[in-house]
Motif scaffolding. Structure first.
Motif, mmCIF file in Angstrom:
data_model
loop_
_atom_site.group_PDB
_atom_site.id
_atom_site.type_symbol
_atom_site.label_atom_id
_atom_site.label_comp_id
_atom_site.label_asym_id
_atom_site.label_seq_id
_atom_site.Cartn_x
_atom_site.Cartn_y
_atom_site.Cartn_z
ATOM 1 N N THR A 186 -10.018 -8.050 -59.115
ATOM 2 C CA THR A 186 -10.877 -8.696 -58.117
ATOM 3 C C THR A 186 -10.209 -9.922 -57.523
ATOM 4 O O THR A 186 -10.462 -10.274 -56.362
ATOM 5 N N PRO A 190 -9.895 -10.319 -52.394
ATOM 6 C CA PRO A 190 -10.588 -11.072 -51.341
ATOM 7 C C PRO A 190 -9.696 -11.473 -50.174
ATOM 8 O O PRO A 190 -10.115 -11.397 -49.010
ATOM 9 N N GLY A 196 -15.974 -11.086 -50.439
ATOM 10 C CA GLY A 196 -16.108 -11.169 -51.884
ATOM 11 C C GLY A 196 -16.055 -9.786 -52.506
ATOM 12 O O GLY A 196 -16.590 -8.830 -51.962
ATOM 13 N N GLY A 211 -14.415 -14.481 -54.916
ATOM 14 C CA GLY A 211 -14.696 -14.703 -53.502
ATOM 15 C C GLY A 211 -16.148 -14.507 -53.097
ATOM 16 O O GLY A 211 -16.435 -14.496 -51.894
ATOM 17 N N LEU A 266 -17.645 -4.564 -52.131
ATOM 18 C CA LEU A 266 -17.146 -5.536 -51.158
ATOM 19 C C LEU A 266 -18.326 -6.083 -50.369
ATOM 20 O O LEU A 266 -19.123 -5.314 -49.828
ATOM 21 N N ARG A 269 -17.552 -11.196 -45.334
ATOM 22 C CA ARG A 269 -18.017 -12.536 -44.960
ATOM 23 C C ARG A 269 -18.670 -12.528 -43.578
ATOM 24 O O ARG A 269 -19.844 -12.854 -43.447
#
Length: 574
Positions: A186, A190, A196, A211, A266, A269
Motif C-alpha cells: 500500500t 498512492p 488512498g 494515503g 482505491l 482524491r
C-alpha cells in the motif's frame, strides 16, 4: 469507397490485445466518441442523433459495405459507411439502428449526398432514444485517415497504460523480493494512483493502508465509524465501478488458492477512476495474494504452536508459573499483570453444504482473525487463539501505559469492533468475561468463568450477548442445576398460572410482578415505571397475592418468586 477490404462484408480492424482476451475486452477502454470528434481526421463531423451516447467508447473500427452487416458487428465499434448499402432500404433503417444498439455499437458515421441524401426522421428518433450516436462526416473526410488516426490514438493510449502497469508491476515485485508485507504494498501505490489505497479483509477490516485522509476515515459513506470497517458492500468491483457517473472508489478481490482473502481498494482524491487504475489494482491484488498466502503459511505454524501452549496454560498444564511467564514473553505475551480471560463463542447455525471453491474462508477462521486483529490493536501483549467455534483472549485488565479502566467497557468496545455493523456475512456470537486475576496460576479458573459467562449470557440475553462473570448473580447458581425439568417444575409450582408463556394476561401480570420485586415493593416507583395509576397497581398487587400468596409480607416467598422469574429468563429452560 476508400476501404477495399477483401472481406465482402466489412473492413473491420481490431486492436491488438494489451492483456489476455478476457481482460482486454473489459479493460482496454479506447477513446470516447466525444474525444474522437476532436481529432483532425473527423473535422467538420456533426452529430445528427444520439448525442446522449457520446460517452460510448470506441475500441474497434469497421466499414459497412453490404446491407447485412449485423453478423460482423462487434461491441465498441465505430461503423463507417458511405450509405451505399442503405440506398435502397430506407424503411429498414429504424430496425438497423435498434439492432446495432443491441450489439453495443459505439457509433455510426455516414457520408450523405452521394448515395443517401438524408436519413429518415424515424431513424434519428430511434437513435436518440437508444443513445446511439449517428454522425455525419464531411465530404472531405477520407476513411483511411480516420482509420489511421483513431487506431494510432488508441494504440498510444494502450501503450501508455501498459507502461504504467509495468512500472507498478516492477515496484510490487521489488516489494515481494525484499520480503515486504501488505503495508509495503500500500505504501508504493498512492503516488502512482493519486489516491488512498487499502488492503482489507473480505468484510472490510483494514489490514494496511496508505494515503487515506483522516476525513475519509470518518466519512460514513466509506467507513463504519464505530468499528473502522470499510463498507465493501457499498462499492462495485473491478471494471463495473467505471459504470458509475463519478467513479471515485474501486475495489478488486484478493484471490488465491480458491479462497477470497480480501480486497485492494482505491479511493481517488479528485479525479475519476479510469481503466488503468483497475489494471494496476489487479496487479496489486495478485501481489497481495502472494504476501497473504506467505504470511498465512507462517502464521499457521506459529498459531498452532501458540494455540496449543495457550490451551495448556488455560487448563493448568504448564507447570511452574515462573516458567510460563518467561515462555509467554518469548511469544510476545505478558501474563505477569492483572488479566481477564475473554471467551467468544460462535452461535450454532443450520447445517450447510460444503462450500464451493472460491467461497470465503471458514467462519471460525475469519472469526479468530478478526478477534486477533482487534485485540492486538488494543493490547499488543495479549494472547489470542482460536479453537474450532470459540476464540480465547487473555487481555490486560488495565490500559497500556497505566491507569485503571472498566474492563467490561473495554471488552464491549472490542466486541463492537469485531461485530462491525453486521456487514460481510458475519455469524453472531456470545462473549463471556472472567473476573480479574493477578496470578498466572489463576488463569484456568478464569477461563472456566469466562466460558460459563458466555453460556449463561446467551441463555439470558440471546444473540450477541456479552456477560461478565461477576454480573451473573443468581444466574450462576441456576446454570449449575443440570436438570432443566426440575427447574421448570420449580417455576410452575412457585408461579402457578403466571408460569405459562403465550398467555397475554399471565405475561402482563408477570411483568408487573417482576418490576414490583425489582423495585423492592415500592408501589409508587413501580406505578411510575409501568405508567399505572397508584390504585390500579394496588388492585393488581391484590390479585397477584390471591394467586401467589402473601409475598408482600413473606420474604421467603418473595425470594422464591424472584428466583423463579430469573429461571424463566433463562432461554431453553421453559
Amino acid at each position: 469507397m476508400e476501404n477495399s477490404a477483401n472481406d465482402a462484408a466489412s473492413g473491420a480492424q481490431d486492436l491488438p490485445s494489451a492483456e489476455p482476451q478476457h481482460a482486454a475486452s473489459t479493460l482496454v477502454r479506447g477513446i470516447t466518441v466525444a474525444d474522437a470528434l476532436g481529432l483532425s481526421s473527423l473535422a467538420g463531423t456533426t452529430v445528427l442523433a444520439g448525442a446522449a451516447g457520446l460517452d460510448r467508447v470506441i475500441r474497434r473500427l469497421n466499414v459497412m459495405e453490404v446491407p447485412d452487416i449485423l453478423p460482423w458487428v462487434k461491441p465498441d465499434e465505430l461503423l463507417l459507411t458511405t450509405g451505399y448499402p442503405l440506398r435502397n432500404t430506407p424503411q429498414g433503417l429504424v430496425g438497423l439502428v435498434r439492432d446495432l444498439a443491441e450489439r453495443d455499437l459505439a457509433a455510426v458515421a455516414i457520408k450523405l449526398g452521394r448515395y443517401v441524401d438524408e436519413l429518415p426522421a424515424e431513424m434519428l428518433h430511434a437513435a436518440d432514444r437508444l443513445r446511439l450516436p449517428v454522425l455525419r462526416l464531411s465530404d472531405e473526410v477520407a476513411f483511411d485517415d480516420v482509420l489511421n488516426q483513431l487506431l494510432t490514438d488508441i494504440l498510444n493510449r494502450q501503450a501508455a497504460t501498459l507502461a504504467r502497469v509495468e512500472e507498478v508491476h516492477r515496484a510490487l515485485v521489488n516489494v515481494v523480493l525484499a520480503g515486504g508485507g501488505l503495508a509495503a504494498i500500500t505504501g508504493e501505490l498512492p503516488a502512482l494512483l493519486d489516491g488512498g489505497v487499502m488492503v482489507t479483509t473480505p468484510d472490510g477490516r483494514v489490514l494496511a493502508s496508505s494515503g487515506v485522509p483522516d476525513a475519509t476515515r470518518t466519512d460514513r459513506r466509506f467507513f463504519d465509524t464505530s468499528s473502522g470497517r470499510f463498507h465493501v458492500e457499498r462499492f462495485k468491483h473491478g471494471v463495473r465501478a467505471l459504470d458509475d457517473e463519478d467513479a471515485r472508489v474501486v475495489q478488486v478481490p484478493v484471490l488465491a488458492g480458491g479462497l477470497d482473502h480480501g480486497r485492494v481498494v482505491l479511493i481517488s482524491r479528485e479525479r475519476r477512476i479510469d481503466p488503468t487504475d483497475v489494471q494496476v489494482l489487479e496487479r496489486a491484488a495478485a501481489t497481495a495474494a502472494l504476501v497473504i498466502t506467505r504470511d498465512l503459511a507462517v502464521a499457521a505454524v506459529e498459531s498452532k504452536y501458540q494455540g496449543d501452549f495457550l490451551r495448556d496454560l488455560l487448563t493448568g498444564g504448564v507447570g511452574d508459573p515462573a516458567h510460563a511467564v518467561r515462555h509467554c514473553a518469548t511469544l510476545g505475551w505478558d501474563i505477569d499483570r492483572p488479566l481477564v480471560v475473554v471467551v467468544a463463542e460462535l452461535d450454532a447455525e443450520p447445517a450447510t453444504p460444503v462450500p464451493a471453491a472460491g467461497d470465503l474462508r471458514p467462519a471460525h477462521e475469519r472469526f479468530a482473525s478478526a478477534w486477533t486483529m482487534v485485540v492486538r490493536d488494543r493490547d499488543p501483549r495479549a494472547a489470542v487463539a482460536g479453537y474450532s467455534q470459540e476464540v480465547v483472549a487473555v487481555m490486560g485488565a488495565d490500559r497500556p501505559g497505566g491507569g485503571e479502566c472498566r474492563t467490561g467497557a473495554l471488552v464491549r468496545s472490542v466486541v463492537a469492533q469485531v461485530s462491525g455493523d453486521g456487514g460481510g456475512g458475519r455469524r453472531p456470537f456470545a462473549t463471556g468475561v472472567s473476573r480479574v486475576v493477578t496470578r498466572p496460576q489463576d488463569l484456568p479458573a478464569a477461563y472456566l468463568q469466562a466460558k460459563q459467562a458466555a453460556r449463561v449470557g446467551r441463555q439470558i440475553h440471546g444473540v450477541g450477548a456479552v456477560a461478565d462473570f461477576d454480573d451473573l448473580g443468581v444466574y450462576r447458581l441456576i446454570s449449575l442445576v443440570p436438570d432443566s425439568a426440575e427447574l421448570r417444575s420449580f417455576t410452575e409450582e412457585t408461579l402457578g398460572a403466571l408460569a405459562a408463556s403465550g398467555d397475554p394476561e399471565a405475561d402482563d401480570l408477570r411483568g408487573t410482578l417482576e418490576v414490583l420485586l425489582d423495585n423492592n415493593l415500592n408501589v409508587a416507583e413501580t406505578a411510575r415505571v409501568l405508567h399505572f395509576h397508584y390504585n390500579t397497581l394496588r388492585y393488581r398487587i391484590g390479585k397477584l397475592e390471591r394467586m401467589l400468596g402473601p409475598f408482600t409480607t413473606d420474604p421467603n416467598l418473595r425470594l422464591d418468586l424472584m428466583v423463579a422469574l430469573r429461571v424463566l429468563r433463562m432461554r431453553g429452560l421453559r
